[in-house]
Design a protein around this motif. Sequence first.
Motif, PDB file in Angstrom:
ATOM      1  N   LEU A  52      43.450  43.292  35.782  1.00  0.00           N
ATOM      2  CA  LEU A  52      44.395  42.633  34.881  1.00  0.00           C
ATOM      3  C   LEU A  52      43.795  42.343  33.506  1.00  0.00           C
ATOM      4  CD1 LEU A  52      45.972  40.091  37.397  1.00  0.00           C
ATOM      5  CD2 LEU A  52      47.080  42.128  36.427  1.00  0.00           C
ATOM      6  N   GLY A  53      42.509  42.620  33.333  1.00  0.00           N
ATOM      7  CA  GLY A  53      41.853  42.359  32.059  1.00  0.00           C
ATOM      8  C   GLY A  53      41.459  40.913  31.852  1.00  0.00           C
ATOM      9  N   MET A  54      41.409  40.145  32.923  1.00  0.00           N
ATOM     10  CA  MET A  54      41.055  38.731  32.838  1.00  0.00           C
ATOM     11  C   MET A  54      39.555  38.494  32.931  1.00  0.00           C
ATOM     12  SD  MET A  54      44.031  37.166  32.654  1.00  0.00           S
ATOM     13  CE  MET A  54      44.461  38.513  31.592  1.00  0.00           C
ATOM     14  N   VAL A  55      38.870  39.406  33.603  1.00  0.00           N
ATOM     15  CA  VAL A  55      37.446  39.247  33.879  1.00  0.00           C
ATOM     16  C   VAL A  55      36.723  40.550  33.557  1.00  0.00           C
ATOM     17  CG1 VAL A  55      35.776  38.928  35.769  1.00  0.00           C
ATOM     18  CG2 VAL A  55      37.821  37.531  35.699  1.00  0.00           C
ATOM     19  N   GLU A  56      35.542  40.410  32.987  1.00  0.00           N
ATOM     20  CA  GLU A  56      34.641  41.547  32.830  1.00  0.00           C
ATOM     21  C   GLU A  56      33.532  41.357  33.852  1.00  0.00           C
ATOM     22  OE1 GLU A  56      33.360  41.132  28.816  1.00  0.00           O
ATOM     23  OE2 GLU A  56      35.121  42.144  28.014  1.00  0.00           O
ATOM     24  N   ALA A  57      33.159  42.423  34.519  1.00  0.00           N
ATOM     25  CA  ALA A  57      32.093  42.355  35.523  1.00  0.00           C
ATOM     26  C   ALA A  57      31.037  43.384  35.171  1.00  0.00           C
ATOM     27  CB  ALA A  57      32.662  42.626  36.915  1.00  0.00           C
ATOM     28  N   ARG A  58      29.802  42.907  35.061  1.00  0.00           N
ATOM     29  CA  ARG A  58      28.683  43.805  34.780  1.00  0.00           C
ATOM     30  C   ARG A  58      27.644  43.652  35.870  1.00  0.00           C
ATOM     31  NH1 ARG A  58      28.127  41.584  28.922  1.00  0.00           N
ATOM     32  NH2 ARG A  58      28.148  39.857  30.318  1.00  0.00           N
ATOM     33  N   ARG A  59      27.085  44.778  36.248  1.00  0.00           N
ATOM     34  CA  ARG A  59      26.051  44.789  37.277  1.00  0.00           C
ATOM     35  C   ARG A  59      24.676  44.692  36.636  1.00  0.00           C
ATOM     36  NH1 ARG A  59      27.318  47.943  42.403  1.00  0.00           N
ATOM     37  NH2 ARG A  59      29.551  47.738  42.534  1.00  0.00           N
ATOM     38  N   GLY A  60      23.712  44.346  37.472  1.00  0.00           N
ATOM     39  CA  GLY A  60      22.316  44.388  37.049  1.00  0.00           C
ATOM     40  C   GLY A  60      21.869  43.166  36.278  1.00  0.00           C
ATOM     41  N   ARG A  61      20.658  43.284  35.751  1.00  0.00           N
ATOM     42  CA  ARG A  61      20.047  42.187  35.000  1.00  0.00           C
ATOM     43  C   ARG A  61      20.931  41.826  33.799  1.00  0.00           C
ATOM     44  NH1 ARG A  61      14.271  41.490  35.021  1.00  0.00           N
ATOM     45  NH2 ARG A  61      13.918  39.536  33.967  1.00  0.00           N
ATOM     46  N   GLY A  62      21.180  40.549  33.645  1.00  0.00           N
ATOM     47  CA  GLY A  62      22.039  40.101  32.553  1.00  0.00           C
ATOM     48  C   GLY A  62      23.513  40.323  32.838  1.00  0.00           C
ATOM     49  N   GLY A  63      23.824  40.726  34.045  1.00  0.00           N
ATOM     50  CA  GLY A  63      25.211  40.989  34.408  1.00  0.00           C
ATOM     51  C   GLY A  63      25.897  39.737  34.916  1.00  0.00           C
ATOM     52  N   GLY A  64      26.973  39.936  35.571  1.00  0.00           N
ATOM     53  CA  GLY A  64      27.743  38.831  36.123  1.00  0.00           C
ATOM     54  C   GLY A  64      29.189  38.931  35.698  1.00  0.00           C
ATOM     55  N   LEU A  65      29.915  37.879  35.956  1.00  0.00           N
ATOM     56  CA  LEU A  65      31.338  37.810  35.641  1.00  0.00           C
ATOM     57  C   LEU A  65      31.533  37.009  34.368  1.00  0.00           C
ATOM     58  CD1 LEU A  65      32.620  36.852  39.204  1.00  0.00           C
ATOM     59  CD2 LEU A  65      32.479  39.139  38.192  1.00  0.00           C
ATOM     60  N   ASN A  66      32.394  37.498  33.503  1.00  0.00           N
ATOM     61  CA  ASN A  66      32.732  36.789  32.273  1.00  0.00           C
ATOM     62  C   ASN A  66      34.235  36.787  32.092  1.00  0.00           C
ATOM     63  OD1 ASN A  66      30.137  36.109  30.841  1.00  0.00           O
ATOM     64  ND2 ASN A  66      29.830  38.277  31.257  1.00  0.00           N
ATOM     65  N   ILE A  67      34.759  35.651  31.692  1.00  0.00           N
ATOM     66  CA  ILE A  67      36.185  35.555  31.390  1.00  0.00           C
ATOM     67  C   ILE A  67      36.418  36.231  30.038  1.00  0.00           C
ATOM     68  CG2 ILE A  67      35.938  33.276  30.315  1.00  0.00           C
ATOM     69  CD1 ILE A  67      38.706  32.587  31.493  1.00  0.00           C
ATOM     70  N   THR A  68      37.520  36.920  29.892  1.00  0.00           N
ATOM     71  CA  THR A  68      37.840  37.586  28.629  1.00  0.00           C
ATOM     72  C   THR A  68      38.585  36.617  27.709  1.00  0.00           C
ATOM     73  OG1 THR A  68      39.966  38.422  29.416  1.00  0.00           O
ATOM     74  CG2 THR A  68      38.022  39.839  29.768  1.00  0.00           C
ATOM     75  N   GLU A  69      38.600  36.917  26.439  1.00  0.00           N
ATOM     76  CA  GLU A  69      39.360  36.084  25.486  1.00  0.00           C
ATOM     77  C   GLU A  69      40.842  36.119  25.831  1.00  0.00           C
ATOM     78  OE1 GLU A  69      38.517  33.762  23.217  1.00  0.00           O
ATOM     79  OE2 GLU A  69      36.551  34.105  24.108  1.00  0.00           O
ATOM     80  N   LYS A  70      41.320  37.284  26.237  1.00  0.00           N
ATOM     81  CA  LYS A  70      42.727  37.420  26.642  1.00  0.00           C
ATOM     82  C   LYS A  70      43.052  36.418  27.753  1.00  0.00           C
ATOM     83  CE  LYS A  70      45.743  40.584  29.174  1.00  0.00           C
ATOM     84  NZ  LYS A  70      45.860  41.875  29.837  1.00  0.00           N
ATOM     85  N   ALA A  71      42.130  36.261  28.685  1.00  0.00           N
ATOM     86  CA  ALA A  71      42.364  35.381  29.839  1.00  0.00           C
ATOM     87  C   ALA A  71      42.502  33.926  29.431  1.00  0.00           C
ATOM     88  CB  ALA A  71      41.239  35.539  30.852  1.00  0.00           C
ATOM     89  N   ARG A  72      41.756  33.517  28.433  1.00  0.00           N
ATOM     90  CA  ARG A  72      41.775  32.108  28.023  1.00  0.00           C
ATOM     91  C   ARG A  72      43.148  31.671  27.527  1.00  0.00           C
ATOM     92  NH1 ARG A  72      37.243  29.558  28.074  1.00  0.00           N
ATOM     93  NH2 ARG A  72      35.256  30.651  28.179  1.00  0.00           N
ATOM     94  N   THR A  73      43.862  32.589  26.896  1.00  0.00           N
ATOM     95  CA  THR A  73      45.162  32.237  26.320  1.00  0.00           C
ATOM     96  C   THR A  73      46.326  32.784  27.139  1.00  0.00           C
ATOM     97  OG1 THR A  73      45.053  34.177  24.887  1.00  0.00           O
ATOM     98  CG2 THR A  73      44.219  32.097  23.983  1.00  0.00           C
TER      99      THR A  73
END
Length: 149
Positions: A52-73
């Motif tokens: 849905l474009g609410m979360v970005e997910a990156r693998r590996g070192r420095g990765g993790g889940l991030n909320i997108t700007e679109k999701a905040r609003t």
Amino acid sequence: MQLTKFTDLGLRVMMRLAVAPGGGGLTTGQVADEMSIPYTHTTKVVLRLKELGMVEARRGRGGGLNITEKARTTSVGWLTRQLEGNDEVVTCEGTTPCPLRHGCRLRGALRRAQDAFYSTLDDITVDDLVREPDARVLLSLSVRPAQQA
């Protein structure tokens, strides 16, 4: 009306990521532990939120889940509709159709109630859900004392 567990978890994951420093960086496992959600359920919810474009997910070192700007609003109503689906509250058709389905006012009344429920959530954003004091409570989840074995 009752939301599915999937929708409930999706909204809770969004709220947790919204208060994370920098908008995330948490792993799916961390979110699952902090929110007391089974890891497998969290993974499915995160996948849908990513679609849905609410979360970005990156693998590996420095990765993790991030909320997108679109999701905040994003409207909580829109997000709930996407997670919940737009199915009827009652099913009048199917293998055993309701004998009242052609002359019943209940189905229409329940549809209007469902629409009113969602429209109430349309005026609220994810950021609205995590204003103080809720942000403090959500952030405190990451500092829970270790459980005794």
